[in-house]
Scaffold this active site. Structure first.
Site, PDB file in Angstrom:
ATOM      1  N   ASN A  70     -83.647  15.669  -0.714  1.00 26.44           N
ATOM      2  CA  ASN A  70     -82.427  14.960  -0.351  1.00 26.44           C
ATOM      3  C   ASN A  70     -82.343  14.817   1.173  1.00 26.44           C
ATOM      4  O   ASN A  70     -83.214  15.287   1.909  1.00 26.44           O
ATOM      5  CB  ASN A  70     -81.206  15.703  -0.915  1.00 26.44           C
ATOM      6  N   ARG A  98     -79.971  36.967 -10.738  1.00 22.40           N
ATOM      7  CA  ARG A  98     -80.347  37.277 -12.120  1.00 22.40           C
ATOM      8  C   ARG A  98     -81.600  36.499 -12.470  1.00 22.40           C
ATOM      9  O   ARG A  98     -82.063  35.650 -11.705  1.00 22.40           O
ATOM     10  CB  ARG A  98     -79.223  36.932 -13.092  1.00 22.40           C
ATOM     11  N   ALA A 139     -77.313  27.464  -3.002  1.00 24.27           N
ATOM     12  CA  ALA A 139     -76.985  26.749  -1.769  1.00 24.27           C
ATOM     13  C   ALA A 139     -76.602  27.721  -0.659  1.00 24.27           C
ATOM     14  O   ALA A 139     -75.931  28.726  -0.895  1.00 24.27           O
ATOM     15  CB  ALA A 139     -75.841  25.778  -2.027  1.00 24.27           C
ATOM     16  N   HIS A 160     -91.194  33.456  16.262  1.00 17.88           N
ATOM     17  CA  HIS A 160     -91.378  33.881  17.656  1.00 17.88           C
ATOM     18  C   HIS A 160     -91.379  35.405  17.729  1.00 17.88           C
ATOM     19  O   HIS A 160     -90.711  36.072  16.927  1.00 17.88           O
ATOM     20  CB  HIS A 160     -90.254  33.308  18.530  1.00 17.88           C
ATOM     21  N   LYS A 181     -80.892  37.524  -2.127  1.00 18.53           N
ATOM     22  CA  LYS A 181     -81.194  38.633  -3.028  1.00 18.53           C
ATOM     23  C   LYS A 181     -81.164  38.136  -4.466  1.00 18.53           C
ATOM     24  O   LYS A 181     -80.562  37.106  -4.773  1.00 18.53           O
ATOM     25  CB  LYS A 181     -80.176  39.762  -2.841  1.00 18.53           C
TER      26      LYS A 181
END
Length: 208
Positions: A86, A184, A161, A116, A181
């Protein structure tokens, strides 16, 4: 072509100084192609697809990118079949970005292979590095998500998101947050729910 130490070190994931890369290996050409894509009238989809194929190292069938798009090099990125990105996605490909089949990127997703040094004395010497990113088949990356250097995203994964993905994502999982993290696993229940929704869609459509 003469040996280009900096360019080779960059692709090997070692420290390098970008300004010392030889002219023929610099990133300008990819940025020029990306600029052409971004300036092309949106209705000229065939021309945009042609330019996308010029931009990336390789593409599968039916690549689809909504401009604007931004790249480091462009030619260090490979995408598979039915790839969709997108608007406003970034491919910072100082190292390789490899994307499988049926992958979807939401708006403003950033794939950043560049990094860096943590030590400021080294960083101010303009030394940097890049680690490859791999996204396997059937992955959906939600809007405004960032994938950092060296990450592999497993097949069928969903990245929520706004996530910042700092570590590898296992197959068939949903991850989210900063740092991302495990939320599920993608389950058989998900398959049943979405197959029912698909059936409902086709049933309603056939009534029209």
């Amino acid at each position: 072509m003469p040996n280009d130490f900096e360019y080779e070190e960059m692709l090997n994931g070692e420290l390098y100084v970008s300004k010392h890369i030889l002219e023929e290996n610099k990133s300008l050409n990819g940025k020029i192609i990306a600029q052409k894509i971004n300036m092309e009238p949106i209705e000229n989809q065939d021309r945009i697809k042609q330019l996308v194929k010029e931009l990336f190292d390789s593409t599968g069938d039916n690549p689809h990118i909504l401009p604007p798009v931004h790249v480091g090099y462009g030619r260090h990125t490979k995408v598979g079949d039915n790839f969709f990105a997108n608007m406003d996605c970034i491919f910072l490909d100082v190292n390789q970005i490899t994307i499988g089949n049926n992958v979807m990127l939401g708006p403003r997703v950033g794939l950043y292979t560049a990094g860096h040094p943590i030590d400021p004395d080294i960083r101010i010497e303009k030394l940097e590095f890049g680690y490859p990113i791999t996204i396997k088949d059937n992955v959906w990356v939600g809007a405004n998500s960032i994938i950092l250097p060296g990450v592999t995203v497993g097949k069928n994964a969903v990245i929520a998101a706004g996530s910042v993905v700092t570590k590898d994502v296992p197959d068939n999982t949903i991850v989210g947050g900063n740092p991302a993290k495990l939320i599920r696993e993608v389950s058989e229940k998900d398959k049943k729910i979405w197959n029912q929704k698909k059936k409902d869609y086709h049933d309603k459509r056939n009534l029209d």
